[in-house]
Design an enzyme around this catalytic site. Structure first.
Site, PDB file in Angstrom:
ATOM      1  N   ASP A 265       0.855  -1.172   0.000  1.00 35.78           N
ATOM      2  CA  ASP A 265       0.000   0.000   0.000  1.00 35.78           C
ATOM      3  C   ASP A 265       0.906   1.242   0.000  1.00 35.78           C
ATOM      4  OD1 ASP A 265      -3.236   0.514   1.572  1.00 35.78           O
ATOM      5  OD2 ASP A 265      -2.128   1.731   0.119  1.00 35.78           O
TER       6      ASP A 265
HETATM    7  C1  GLC Z   1      -4.222   4.362  -0.187  1.00 37.04           C
HETATM    8  C2  GLC Z   1      -5.149   3.216   0.147  1.00 37.04           C
HETATM    9  C3  GLC Z   1      -5.235   2.152  -0.925  1.00 37.04           C
HETATM   10  C4  GLC Z   1      -5.046   2.800  -2.282  1.00 37.04           C
HETATM   11  C5  GLC Z   1      -3.622   3.323  -2.345  1.00 37.04           C
HETATM   12  C6  GLC Z   1      -3.317   4.022  -3.681  1.00 37.04           C
HETATM   13  O1  GLC Z   1      -3.506   4.742   0.951  1.00 37.04           O
HETATM   14  O2  GLC Z   1      -4.942   2.557   1.380  1.00 37.04           O
HETATM   15  O3  GLC Z   1      -6.512   1.521  -0.792  1.00 37.04           O
HETATM   16  O4  GLC Z   1      -5.263   1.849  -3.310  1.00 37.04           O
HETATM   17  O5  GLC Z   1      -3.324   4.211  -1.274  1.00 37.04           O
HETATM   18  O6  GLC Z   1      -4.023   5.208  -3.756  1.00 37.04           O
END
Ligand code: GLC
Length: 727
Positions: A265
């Site tokens: 993430d």
């Molecule tokens: C965010 C979220 C995730 C998302 C990623 C990219 O922090 O936790 O669900 O896909 O970053 O934006």
């Protein structure tokens, strides 16, 4: 491209090129422009120009022309001509916005959910996106957590059905097709259970609970062929999922046989230092690589550490090549080596954005997702009557919800527009000041509303949350509506109006304070671009509401977590015995349970039958030999009312006694059917060994013979039960 060619490509790459191929950056970093669409705290990482030219992926760039320009410039400079893979959060629509996923789950309509995902893929692919970070299938039980809006809810089975439907819709049969995108199941694992409902907080649970409740929906997506898995921010067993060998290797790769790509993430690899399981980038890089983390999103741990770790012998080139190869294999399955632009098409994206066909699906899914919680003789509304409309969401386009990608509020059909399409100038509006930005509450316009509505017998009040109060980084401890929103309802009721309350929220709220003064309550969630038309369809009875809650409504925030598939405890609160599991000031049962939802007609269940093959058990109940065939159960469902309607007949099972405690009931199947007035149908289910099995404390998936309760009915607290001894 053949596998041998991919292997040769990997062999020809330097360690810097490999580390960067394993890194996803933002387009602002690649093109040295302003960083945009950041979804996390951005800590400066110093990438050299030479490094950036070898990045493997781009996060959150939007628009076919821009993506084609970046890809073209990137490939012109690229030594190995490995195309960038463009990924984005296309969670419930790209430009046409469908209801939030928590709402979609309430439709119990897998085909329609799949259709919406398929249309979303068309728009996203035409806009140049190759992969979406969807579906999110984190099981949720705590509405204080803002991201419950992204989840299908509190039930593992339903969440799995919804997640698999989305994967099919996004990827289709051939993910390299121009109108398909790769899907990514997230957040692996159990991100939906942060302590206190506080965002990014600690998650801790037994392996049995993890496997019985929190993992099944992710596995359903893996079984449906999802291309990517995103590891979650949180810890599991005191190890960040981002570097958990238990999750990413033992469960995901060895047990489930997942062959796709794992991505972190946002900056989560950097954050394992905050979690205090890595002292520096070297330790973080080593732990993530050992866990099989293929791609790092928006941080620079791999580029900062891999070369030195290799020199020190802490990791091997094979371990690095395993990750790089999975990234190249993903790009190959997406067809990017043959066509780095895939479905990007500036003309097509304009044709598809909010086209009639997509709006029609969005409208249908929104209407099927809305849940009628209360109706005391006021709905459906009669056309031609003068109706009042008030509330901060009445005339607002901000009904798309969080994570609404490239959705535009100006594309929204507002509630006002939807109702005016039916009522014309018989719709009277007042007290509709919008509620967004930093506003704490709406102004107190109750006097103006009373004046404006003096000829209106019925008033519709559109209340709820701001879009940014839901989604990521949006945990709340107070779940009631702001005071002036509640006051609007109380005042109209106190002045003799019939009040229809529409709730636009991304979570089950504490609606106890307004329930008594609402003659009807419709949980509309954030219904998306066609929200106003869907609301009109429901309020005027053109669509008979059929949404069923996939997340329990608490009576108040002190009752959280409250969910249907709970354990009995040694002192169940079956009577008001003081010394039982209870509160002094609140019943145990939720305000509205899982599976609940009203209709404009009534459905009656009767004549439940078990076709057990084992005669009568010595203890008096029916018996069944599973090895001699599955157990068939059936029930008669009748539409006892005067209008046709859809009903979700639900099958629950309880394992009355096991080697570990077992939930009071678990949804194991459902059938959604439409019945004409007075029509009745027999609904049948087959009970399989898998439905009766669970994970014991040795992490083995087992069936244990014994007494079971089979339940069929309208919702978790309204079932007919038959007991049977199954061996
Ligand atoms: C965010 C979220 C995730 C998302 C990623 C990219 O922090 O936790 O669900 O896909 O970053 O934006």
């Amino acid at each position: 491209m053949e596998r041998k060619d991919l292997l040769n490509l990997v062999k020809d790459m330097t360690i810097t090129e490999k580390a960067m191929q394993m890194t996803q950056l933002n387009s602002g970093m690649i093109c040295h422009t302003q960083l945009t669409n950041l979804t996390g705290p951005f800590r400066e990482w110093s990438f050299t120009d030479e490094q950036v030219e070898h990045a493997g992926s781009i996060l959150a760039t939007r628009g076919a022309e821009e993506i084609m320009r970046i890809q073209k410039e990137y490939l012109e400079k690229s030594k190995h001509k490995i195309p960038l893979v463009f990924m984005d959060d296309v969670i419930h629509g790209y430009r046409t916005i469908y209801p939030i996923p928590l709402a979609q789950g309430c439709s119990f309509d897998a085909d329609l959910i799949e259709q919406a995902a398929s249309e979303t893929a068309k728009e996203a692919s035409a806009a140049g996106i190759h992969v979406t970070f969807s579906p999110m299938a984190d099981l949720v039980r705590d509405p204080r957590w803002g991201r419950v809006m992204e989840s299908p809810g509190e039930d593992p089975y339903l969440a799995g059905v919804a997640a698999a439907a989305m994967v099919r819709g996004y990827q289709g049969e051939d993910v390299s097709a121009k109108d398909k995108v790769g899907a990514c199941i997230k957040h692996f694992a159990a991100y939906g259970q942060p302590e206190g409902g506080r965002e990014y907080n600690t998650v801790d649970m037994s392996r049995g609970v993890l496997r019985d409740f929190y993992l099944p929906a992710y596995k359903a997506a893996v079984d449906a062929g999802v291309e990517l898995v995103m590891a979650s921010f949180n810890t599991v067993e005191r190890v960040p999922a981002t570097c958990s060998q238990y999750l990413l290797r033992q469960i995901l790769r060895e047990e489930w046989g997942f062959k796709g790509m794992v991505i972190s993430d946002f900056a989560a690899m950097d954050e394992i230092m905050n979690h205090c399981v890595a002292a520096d980038a070297y330790e973080a890089g080593e732990k993530c690589l050992k866990a099989g983390m293929d791609m790092e999103m928006m941080s620079g741990v791999y580029i900062a550490s891999l070369e030195k770790l290799l020199e020190e012998g802490a990791i091997t080139m094979d371990e690095i090549d395993e990750c790089v190869l999975r990234i190249l294999e993903l790009k190959n399955r997406l067809g990017l080596f043959e066509n780095p632009y895939k479905g990007a098409d500036p003309e097509l994206e304009k044709e598809l954005f909010c086209c009639d066909a997509h709006r029609e699906t969005a409208r249908k899914l929104a209407a099927e997702s809305m849940v009628l919680l209360k109706n005391e003789g006021v709905l459906p509304l009669q056309e031609g009557k003068t109706i009042g409309l008030a509330g901060p969401l009445a005339s607002s386009g901000r009904i798309l919800g969080a994570w609404s990608c490239d959705g535009r509020i100006e594309d929204s059909i507002t509630i006002e527009r939807g109702l005016r399409n039916v009522l014309g100038d018989k719709l009277v509006t007042a007290a509709t000041t919008e509620f967004f930005g930093e506003a704490i509450d709406i102004p107190d316009d109750t006097e103006a509303a009373l004046e404006a509505f003096k000829d209106c017998e019925i008033c519709v009040v559109a209340v709820g949350e701001k879009e940014w109060e839901t989604g990521e980084a949006a945990s709340k401890t107070v779940l009631t509506l702001p005071p002036n929103q509640e006051k609007l309802i109380h005042t109209l009721k106190a002045n003799g109006k019939k009040v229809v309350t529409l709730l636009f929220t991304g979570r089950p709220m504490d609606i106890t304070p307004i329930l008594g003064d609402s003659d009807a309550v419709l949980q509309a969630w954030f219904p998306g671009t066609e929200g106003g038309n869907a609301i009109a369809d429901i309020l005027f009875g053109r669509v008979n509401p059929c949404g069923r809650l996939t997340m329990s409504f608490p009576r108040n925030v002190g009752q959280i977590p409250v969910y249907y598939n709970c354990y009995n405890t040694g002192r169940p609160n079956v009577s008001d015995d003081k010394y039982s599991s209870r509160y002094l000031d609140c019943p145990n049962a939720p305000l509205y349970p899982f599976g609940y939802g009203l209709s404009y007609t009534q459905f009656a269940y009767s004549d439940m039958k078990l076709e057990a093959n084992g005669g009568t058990h010595p203890r008096g109940m029916q018996a069944h030999e599973l090895d001699a065939g599955t157990l068939k159960v059936s029930v008669k469902v009748k539409n006892a009312g005067a209008v046709s309607g859809a009903v979700v007949a639900q099958l629950y099972i309880r394992d009355v006694s096991g080697s570990v405690v077992r939930p009071l009931k678990e949804l194991k199947g459902y059938q959604k059917l439409t019945l004409q007035p007075q029509e009745e149908q027999i609904v049948e289910f087959e009970i399989t060994k898998e439905m009766l099995s669970f994970y014991n404390n040795d992490e083995k998936f087992v069936f244990e013979p014994g007494l079971f309760e089979i339940m069929l009915g309208n919702h978790a607290e309204d079932v007919i039960t038959e007991s049977v001894w199954i061996r």
